[in-house]
Design an enzyme around this catalytic site. Structure first.
Site, PDB file in Angstrom:
ATOM      1  N   ASP A  82      46.511  49.451  40.487  1.00 32.31           N
ATOM      2  CA  ASP A  82      45.376  48.583  40.362  1.00 32.31           C
ATOM      3  C   ASP A  82      44.240  49.482  41.089  1.00 32.31           C
ATOM      4  O   ASP A  82      44.144  48.793  42.277  1.00 32.31           O
ATOM      5  CB  ASP A  82      45.442  47.200  40.424  1.00 32.31           C
ATOM      6  CG  ASP A  82      44.371  46.307  40.295  1.00 32.31           C
ATOM      7  OD1 ASP A  82      43.291  46.871  39.598  1.00 32.31           O
ATOM      8  OD2 ASP A  82      44.106  45.126  40.635  1.00 32.31           O
ATOM      9  N   ARG A 114      32.355  48.909  43.109  1.00 31.22           N
ATOM     10  CA  ARG A 114      33.592  48.152  43.640  1.00 31.22           C
ATOM     11  C   ARG A 114      34.370  49.341  43.849  1.00 31.22           C
ATOM     12  O   ARG A 114      34.704  50.227  43.238  1.00 31.22           O
ATOM     13  CB  ARG A 114      34.290  47.094  42.549  1.00 31.22           C
ATOM     14  CG  ARG A 114      35.766  46.622  43.253  1.00 31.22           C
ATOM     15  CD  ARG A 114      36.339  45.571  42.213  1.00 31.22           C
ATOM     16  NE  ARG A 114      36.493  46.081  40.750  1.00 31.22           N
ATOM     17  CZ  ARG A 114      35.822  45.582  39.881  1.00 31.22           C
ATOM     18  NH1 ARG A 114      34.667  44.888  39.825  1.00 31.22           N
ATOM     19  NH2 ARG A 114      36.317  46.017  38.614  1.00 31.22           N
ATOM     20  N   GLU A 137      38.790  49.887  45.200  1.00 31.92           N
ATOM     21  CA  GLU A 137      39.816  49.173  45.087  1.00 31.92           C
ATOM     22  C   GLU A 137      41.120  50.052  45.372  1.00 31.92           C
ATOM     23  O   GLU A 137      41.309  51.038  44.664  1.00 31.92           O
ATOM     24  CB  GLU A 137      40.251  48.436  43.920  1.00 31.92           C
ATOM     25  CG  GLU A 137      41.351  47.745  43.691  1.00 31.92           C
ATOM     26  CD  GLU A 137      41.629  46.763  42.430  1.00 31.92           C
ATOM     27  OE1 GLU A 137      40.966  47.133  41.499  1.00 31.92           O
ATOM     28  OE2 GLU A 137      42.208  45.972  42.341  1.00 31.92           O
ATOM     29  N   HIS A 190      44.718  40.919  45.883  1.00 30.27           N
ATOM     30  CA  HIS A 190      46.029  39.834  45.235  1.00 30.27           C
ATOM     31  C   HIS A 190      47.153  40.746  45.516  1.00 30.27           C
ATOM     32  O   HIS A 190      47.208  41.992  45.962  1.00 30.27           O
ATOM     33  CB  HIS A 190      45.790  39.576  43.869  1.00 30.27           C
ATOM     34  CG  HIS A 190      45.171  40.802  43.111  1.00 30.27           C
ATOM     35  ND1 HIS A 190      46.074  41.584  42.455  1.00 30.27           N
ATOM     36  CD2 HIS A 190      43.995  41.375  42.676  1.00 30.27           C
ATOM     37  CE1 HIS A 190      45.537  42.882  42.017  1.00 30.27           C
ATOM     38  NE2 HIS A 190      44.253  42.584  41.840  1.00 30.27           N
ATOM     39  N   HIS A 242      48.191  40.681  38.640  1.00 28.25           N
ATOM     40  CA  HIS A 242      48.325  39.827  40.005  1.00 28.25           C
ATOM     41  C   HIS A 242      49.588  39.283  40.122  1.00 28.25           C
ATOM     42  O   HIS A 242      50.022  38.308  39.522  1.00 28.25           O
ATOM     43  CB  HIS A 242      47.280  38.690  39.170  1.00 28.25           C
ATOM     44  CG  HIS A 242      45.912  39.185  39.095  1.00 28.25           C
ATOM     45  ND1 HIS A 242      44.860  38.668  38.135  1.00 28.25           N
ATOM     46  CD2 HIS A 242      45.079  40.265  39.640  1.00 28.25           C
ATOM     47  CE1 HIS A 242      44.007  39.243  38.115  1.00 28.25           C
ATOM     48  NE2 HIS A 242      43.992  40.410  39.091  1.00 28.25           N
ATOM     49  N   GLU A 299      39.810  44.958  47.455  1.00 27.14           N
ATOM     50  CA  GLU A 299      38.773  45.561  46.395  1.00 27.14           C
ATOM     51  C   GLU A 299      37.473  44.737  46.544  1.00 27.14           C
ATOM     52  O   GLU A 299      37.071  44.137  45.576  1.00 27.14           O
ATOM     53  CB  GLU A 299      39.447  45.226  44.884  1.00 27.14           C
ATOM     54  CG  GLU A 299      39.763  43.796  45.081  1.00 27.14           C
ATOM     55  CD  GLU A 299      40.586  43.628  43.458  1.00 27.14           C
ATOM     56  OE1 GLU A 299      39.986  43.744  42.485  1.00 27.14           O
ATOM     57  OE2 GLU A 299      41.616  43.298  43.327  1.00 27.14           O
ATOM     58  N   TYR A 313      27.419  43.499  43.302  1.00 24.22           N
ATOM     59  CA  TYR A 313      26.949  43.362  42.142  1.00 24.22           C
ATOM     60  C   TYR A 313      25.452  42.863  42.082  1.00 24.22           C
ATOM     61  O   TYR A 313      25.363  41.909  42.424  1.00 24.22           O
ATOM     62  CB  TYR A 313      27.881  42.578  41.190  1.00 24.22           C
ATOM     63  CG  TYR A 313      29.348  42.785  41.568  1.00 24.22           C
ATOM     64  CD1 TYR A 313      29.984  43.838  40.856  1.00 24.22           C
ATOM     65  CD2 TYR A 313      30.430  42.464  42.684  1.00 24.22           C
ATOM     66  CE1 TYR A 313      31.394  44.515  41.258  1.00 24.22           C
ATOM     67  CE2 TYR A 313      31.153  42.581  42.673  1.00 24.22           C
ATOM     68  CZ  TYR A 313      32.031  43.551  42.227  1.00 24.22           C
ATOM     69  OH  TYR A 313      33.483  44.076  42.302  1.00 24.22           O
ATOM     70  N   ASP A 315      38.011  50.832  36.706  1.00 27.03           N
ATOM     71  CA  ASP A 315      38.978  49.822  37.229  1.00 27.03           C
ATOM     72  C   ASP A 315      40.045  50.090  36.197  1.00 27.03           C
ATOM     73  O   ASP A 315      40.244  49.577  35.118  1.00 27.03           O
ATOM     74  CB  ASP A 315      38.574  48.568  37.346  1.00 27.03           C
ATOM     75  CG  ASP A 315      39.731  47.631  38.013  1.00 27.03           C
ATOM     76  OD1 ASP A 315      40.741  48.123  38.148  1.00 27.03           O
ATOM     77  OD2 ASP A 315      39.240  46.493  38.442  1.00 27.03           O
ATOM     78  N   HIS A 375      34.373  41.694  34.072  1.00 26.88           N
ATOM     79  CA  HIS A 375      35.374  42.064  33.262  1.00 26.88           C
ATOM     80  C   HIS A 375      34.819  42.754  32.169  1.00 26.88           C
ATOM     81  O   HIS A 375      35.250  42.536  31.103  1.00 26.88           O
ATOM     82  CB  HIS A 375      36.235  40.595  32.898  1.00 26.88           C
ATOM     83  CG  HIS A 375      37.027  40.308  34.152  1.00 26.88           C
ATOM     84  ND1 HIS A 375      37.570  38.840  34.117  1.00 26.88           N
ATOM     85  CD2 HIS A 375      37.514  40.592  35.317  1.00 26.88           C
ATOM     86  CE1 HIS A 375      38.098  38.747  35.165  1.00 26.88           C
ATOM     87  NE2 HIS A 375      38.157  39.629  35.894  1.00 26.88           N
ATOM     88  N   ASP A 422      50.675  40.020  10.588  1.00 28.09           N
ATOM     89  CA  ASP A 422      52.073  40.177  10.945  1.00 28.09           C
ATOM     90  C   ASP A 422      52.129  41.632  11.879  1.00 28.09           C
ATOM     91  O   ASP A 422      53.264  41.813  12.297  1.00 28.09           O
ATOM     92  CB  ASP A 422      53.018  40.237   9.830  1.00 28.09           C
ATOM     93  CG  ASP A 422      52.751  41.610   8.784  1.00 28.09           C
ATOM     94  OD1 ASP A 422      51.608  42.277   9.114  1.00 28.09           O
ATOM     95  OD2 ASP A 422      53.750  41.907   7.995  1.00 28.09           O
ATOM     96  N   HIS A 480      33.875  37.702  43.917  1.00 31.27           N
ATOM     97  CA  HIS A 480      35.395  37.428  43.852  1.00 31.27           C
ATOM     98  C   HIS A 480      36.145  37.693  45.109  1.00 31.27           C
ATOM     99  O   HIS A 480      35.686  37.838  46.313  1.00 31.27           O
ATOM    100  CB  HIS A 480      35.607  38.365  42.698  1.00 31.27           C
ATOM    101  CG  HIS A 480      35.441  39.860  42.976  1.00 31.27           C
ATOM    102  ND1 HIS A 480      36.173  40.656  43.971  1.00 31.27           N
ATOM    103  CD2 HIS A 480      34.535  40.827  42.608  1.00 31.27           C
ATOM    104  CE1 HIS A 480      35.765  41.763  44.175  1.00 31.27           C
ATOM    105  NE2 HIS A 480      34.720  41.970  43.215  1.00 31.27           N
TER     106      HIS A 480
HETATM  107  N1  GLY Z   1      41.942  45.012  37.708  1.00 30.96           N
HETATM  108  C1  GLY Z   1      42.170  43.778  37.905  1.00 30.96           C
HETATM  109  C2  GLY Z   1      41.937  43.243  39.259  1.00 30.96           C
HETATM  110  O1  GLY Z   1      41.284  44.209  39.818  1.00 30.96           O
HETATM  111  O2  GLY Z   1      42.062  42.285  39.650  1.00 30.96           O
HETATM  112 MN    MN Z   2      42.681  44.142  41.588  1.00 32.57          MN
HETATM  113 MN    MN Z   3      41.228  46.199  39.689  1.00 29.53          MN
END
Ligand code: GLY
Ligand code: MN
Ligand code: MN
Length: 440
Positions: A268, A403, A405, A351, A358, A381, A385, A257, A240, A37, A347
């Site tokens: 982000d 990466r 970003e 975004h 997102h 970003e 990899y 990240d 991820h 709960d 990827h």
């Molecule tokens: N941290 C999520 C992305 O970079 O899309």
């Molecule tokens: Mn992102």
């Molecule tokens: Mn990110």
């Protein structure tokens, strides 16, 4: 929370796009159970918050141009419940403090909604997100249709998803929203910069993860806008990775990240840096290709340019990098058209960013990428990899993940990098990583 957007101005921006026979209905998100709960901390739906500033569950919002524009159905005042779970504005508070023209308790929804639907022909509603909400709405439409036979009023017959109108307005950030995103970016910068100082062999990823959360909250942020990724060594090759539980090792890179959510607007940001303060030759080569790709993609974040130009710019440079690094062989154009590059860059390059990490807004219309416009905020970003078990890759590159970003505001001129304060040149990153961390 020290700042908030101008909710009345947000409503006006949406209403200005609506015909008199159009309406929007939104249902607040429910509480989500974590286990047993125990509930997760409540986070209001972005659409609901954007229009009203309302931060509590069990609320329905109805918005229609006209005299009685905003109707809210909210939790009833209940002094006994308020002792347990805190203040409830109730219908009176909804009118006094949240701009509602009419307000009722949520129990009155089924009774009042059919009346509100009279005269509406186009209704904006997120069908299929909640069978329960759909049932309430369809029941009200049925009831409204029965009386409409007698009074000759219209009832909704055309339905649109929120992406059609509301999300198009949310996609273009107002000045007030951009100010909040700058604040989210500034807090995020502090967290990333201090993490570069803090990282050292033997420090655990979870210590840095916790420090990032602490920095976000101590500065008045809601918390992380999404789950932090703190990935040392080959963890960075998992896109991820969120275990965040391994000790950092000498010679490894650390990919972070993480973005602060401030007043429900999130940053982000990703940075990748050497745990011991100096990139190895191989790490540096991979890093410099990603940085070059990122700079080219950011340069494409200009008004009128198609959204996909950023991705295309990054893919071209990354593919050239894959050849130069010995990861791929062949012709750049062919490697791109046959999507061979996806082995090392799988990827998208970014975004929309805003209240949701997102964020809302479509990326294309009729199959064509949409042009960028001032007020849009995008992430840029790119990454590379190389899996640790990739026997086709040169051995010295295996297990490297990079990466970078940033969050870019499209203006009517140059791209405005909201997260520029976080170093990313090789020299600046190394200098920062070599400093020691001092808790204050
Ligand atoms: N941290 C999520 C992305 O970079 O899309
Ligand atoms: Mn992102
Ligand atoms: Mn990110």
């Amino acid at each position: 929370m020290t700042h908030s957007p101008d909710f009345a101005a947000n409503r006006q921006r949406l209403l200005a796009q609506m015909a008199p026979d159009e309406a929007v209905i939104l249902f607040a998100s429910p509480h989500h159970i974590r286990n047993g709960d125990a509930e997760y901390r409540y986070r209001p739906s972005s659409d609901v918050y954007w229009l009203t500033g309302w931060t509590q569950p069990e609320m329905v919002l109805f918005l229609r141009p006209g005299e009685s524009t905003l109707t809210l159905f909210v939790q009833a005042k209940d002094e006994e419940r308020e002792i347990w779970t805190g203040y409830r504005p109730g219908p009176e508070g909804a009118k006094a403090d949240f701009g509602a023209d009419e307000a009722f308790t949520i129990d009155d929804l089924a009774k009042e909604l059919p009346r509100l639907l009279h005269g509406v022909t186009t209704l904006h509603h997120a069908f299929a997100e909640s069978p329960e909400h759909d049932a309430v709405l369809l029941g009200a439409i049925r009831k409204a249709a029965r009386t409409a036979r007698k009074n000759g009023m219209s009832v909704p017959e055309t339905f649109h998803a929120p992406s059609k109108l509301l999300h198009e307005v949310r996609l273009i950030k107002s000045k007030a929203e951009i100010a909040l995103m700058r604040k989210a970016a500034a807090i995020t910068a502090e967290a990333h910069i201090e993490s570069m100082r803090m990282a050292a062999p033997g420090v655990n990823e979870h210590a840095i993860d916790a420090f990032i959360d602490y920095t976000f909250r101590k500065n008045g942020g809601v918390g992380a806008g999404y789950t932090n990724i703190v990935a040392g060594g080959k963890g960075a090759t998992c896109l991820h990775y969120i275990e965040n539980d391994k000790p950092l090792e000498d010679g490894d890179l650390l990919l972070i990240d993480a973005g602060c959510e401030y007043a429900y607007y999130t940053a982000d940001v990703t940075r990748t840096f050497p745990v011991s303060g100096t990139f190895s030759k191989a790490q540096r080569e991979v890093y410099e290709w990603v940085l070059k790709a990122q700079e080219a993609a950011i340069d494409a974040a200009r008004p009128g340019r198609p959204y996909t130009d950023m991705h295309d710019a990054a893919v071209r440079i990354l593919t050239e990098g894959m050849i130069a690094l010995g990861l791929l062989e062949g012709d750049v154009d062919e490697l791109i058209s046959e999507e061979t590059y996806k082995k090392y860059y799988m990827h998208g390059t970014g975004h929309w960013l805003g209240m949701d990490v997102h964020d809302v807004g479509v990326y294309a219309r009729g199959g064509d990428s949409r042009p960028l416009a001032p007020g849009m905020v995008v992430t840029v970003e790119p990454g590379l990899y190389i899996q640790a078990n990739d026997e086709d890759a040169p051995e010295h590159l295996r297990g490297i993940g990079v990466r970078i970003e940033d969050d870019i505001l499209v203006t009517d001129g140059e791209p405005d990098n909201l997260t520029i304060a976080i170093p990313k040149s090789v020299e600046a990153v190394q200098a920062l990583c070599q400093q020691s961390f001092a808790t204050t």
